[in-house]
Design an enzyme around this catalytic site. Sequence first.
Site, PDB file in Angstrom:
ATOM      1  N   ASP A  30     -14.261   3.709   3.626  1.00 19.22           N
ATOM      2  CA  ASP A  30     -14.300   2.682   4.759  1.00 19.22           C
ATOM      3  C   ASP A  30     -14.636   1.377   4.599  1.00 19.22           C
ATOM      4  O   ASP A  30     -15.684   1.089   3.848  1.00 19.22           O
ATOM      5  CB  ASP A  30     -14.968   3.364   6.174  1.00 19.22           C
ATOM      6  CG  ASP A  30     -15.956   4.462   5.484  1.00 19.22           C
ATOM      7  OD1 ASP A  30     -17.193   3.965   5.285  1.00 19.22           O
ATOM      8  OD2 ASP A  30     -16.343   5.623   6.228  1.00 19.22           O
ATOM      9  N   ASP A  99      -6.010  -9.532   1.659  1.00 14.87           N
ATOM     10  CA  ASP A  99      -4.641  -8.582   1.096  1.00 14.87           C
ATOM     11  C   ASP A  99      -3.568  -9.217   2.468  1.00 14.87           C
ATOM     12  O   ASP A  99      -3.786  -9.019   3.462  1.00 14.87           O
ATOM     13  CB  ASP A  99      -4.482  -6.746   0.483  1.00 14.87           C
ATOM     14  CG  ASP A  99      -3.906  -7.409  -0.431  1.00 14.87           C
ATOM     15  OD1 ASP A  99      -2.393  -8.354  -1.427  1.00 14.87           O
ATOM     16  OD2 ASP A  99      -4.238  -6.981  -1.499  1.00 14.87           O
ATOM     17  N   GLU A 258       0.368 -13.482  -5.553  1.00 17.42           N
ATOM     18  CA  GLU A 258       1.308 -11.932  -6.909  1.00 17.42           C
ATOM     19  C   GLU A 258       2.385 -12.268  -6.845  1.00 17.42           C
ATOM     20  O   GLU A 258       3.146 -12.435  -6.709  1.00 17.42           O
ATOM     21  CB  GLU A 258       1.213 -10.488  -6.241  1.00 17.42           C
ATOM     22  CG  GLU A 258       1.193  -9.857  -8.069  1.00 17.42           C
ATOM     23  CD  GLU A 258       1.713  -8.014  -6.775  1.00 17.42           C
ATOM     24  OE1 GLU A 258       1.434  -7.515  -7.841  1.00 17.42           O
ATOM     25  OE2 GLU A 258       2.107  -8.799  -6.194  1.00 17.42           O
ATOM     26  N   ASP A 332      -2.954  -2.246  -9.388  1.00 22.44           N
ATOM     27  CA  ASP A 332      -1.402  -1.681  -9.417  1.00 22.44           C
ATOM     28  C   ASP A 332      -1.451  -1.131 -11.514  1.00 22.44           C
ATOM     29  O   ASP A 332      -0.986  -1.197 -11.969  1.00 22.44           O
ATOM     30  CB  ASP A 332      -0.700  -2.618  -9.303  1.00 22.44           C
ATOM     31  CG  ASP A 332      -0.091  -2.573  -8.625  1.00 22.44           C
ATOM     32  OD1 ASP A 332      -0.309  -1.497  -7.969  1.00 22.44           O
ATOM     33  OD2 ASP A 332       0.387  -3.555  -7.844  1.00 22.44           O
TER      34      ASP A 332
END
Length: 557
Positions: A30, A99, A258, A332
Amino acid sequence: MKETKWWQNTAVYQIYPKSFNDTTGSGTGDLRGITEKLDYLKELGAGALWLTPVYPSPMVDNGYDISDYTGINPAFGTLSDMEELIAEAKQRDIRIVMDLVYNHSSDQHPWFIESKSSRTNPKHDWYIWRDGKEDGSAPTNWRGIFGGSAWTYCPERGQYYLHTFAEAQPDLNWENPEVRAALFAAANFWLDKGVGGFRIDAITYIKKPAVFVDGTPDGADGMVSIHAMTVNTPGILDFLHEFRREVFDRHDIFTVGEANGVSVSELSDWVGENGVFSMLFEFSHVLVQYEDEECWSKMVPWKLTKLKQALSASQASVAREGWYPIYFENHDRARSVNYFFPHGGDTRLAAKALATVLLTLRGTPFIYEGEELGMTNVCWESIDDYDDISSHGQYELALKEGFSPAEAMRFVHFNSRDNARTPMQWDDTAHAGFTTGTPWLKAGKSYPEINVENEIQGPIFTFYQKLIALRKELPIIAEGSYRPVYEDSQQVYAFERQLGDERLLVLNNFYPDPITIDILPEYQNGEVLLSNYEETQTAEVVTLRPYESLAIIVNKH
């Protein structure tokens, strides 16, 4: 030379909030857990923290399916928790970077619920809808990134909607100016809260072709990857320059896109004064395992020269304009010590060797949580142990292509995104000290040995500290030019940095075998700036020990 900006001389630390630190016992990390560890991150030397999505989400793809762009997922806390994190980080000279996931939303987003309700709804064209073929099948034979058709039929509209990723992640229609305005407003909302920048997810997919057609099948399923059909479609930069004008240029922030699908030759169109972003993540150096597209069943043996060429090409492409984000790990990717050193050996030395490359190249280094500890892949025995939607999709695809279950699991072990998403390893207590409850994903097997409590004064963490401090102390590391040396070596990655008459030679042995090399004449009497071994060396001829990194400086200022 242009004035160095704050983000060009800092180290960015990426946090996967779901796995970082749980203060409630829920099993999920959190925002308060991040605030609680700010002093640890300050001690490391981080100047910015990039958080993967913390917005409301059904969590089909671990937060990359967003249902509210200006809220906070209750699992992570509240908006006031986010404001507290921003404020506490600022007191430590750390900026928070968020993000943005703007190629697609969740199918639970109110925008999509309206859009799918009817063809006459005011938001009917906020997403990408098409009629099926005459036989009722999907509009095209495109395969989604996670496997299966990139189209899903919606009974309410009697049409199909497009999703580059999961079925629950419908693609937004960037051709609609109302969509773009809503997305820009959401970004400005967070900038008004004080965030220091954005990482923009999957941005190369936002522009779609004017006409949708079938592609040549590339797999046993008779489909073609949507990546090949839509990535970096001409006209995308028009959208992105508008994004820059309406959001980025109004604030002292950095942005990093990205950019899967953007070639090295195109980087100058995407970054720099005339580009869009401050920096651009590109993937050539982390895709050395693949011949063409990133398909796990198409992994090939690779040589170090391929990695060296990829890194050097990226350095050259932004040498005059733009800036480069250096990374080896993120949420990723598999853990770098396993990915780049699959031939075994001392992973702790390997971790320090990668740290040397990461923190001495020109650009802004991005460190992923646990990378500073040398965390390793998980290699669980059963596919059921994995949570990652992509891992399950690739496992099933490998089976369809005729691979055995053992072979399919080998691909998962090596590549799964869960390798990077296991809980942060704080100590050797239950669940690696991440939670007092049941973790959403079990801890990696290495936590009894590899954890913060063991490493805070240990060789890898302190090596990162030293390198980050050197970047701030020596302008040559942040600002100097880059030149590859010993380019034909299949075992050593070496490069020279230069600023005025000051020069820095960085040598890295990527193999568990020693190798003897001739030192360039100008460095034979230089000062050893750093080594990942306790006993350092310098001479006319140097034998680099297994996984040894050595940096030699001359004319140090």
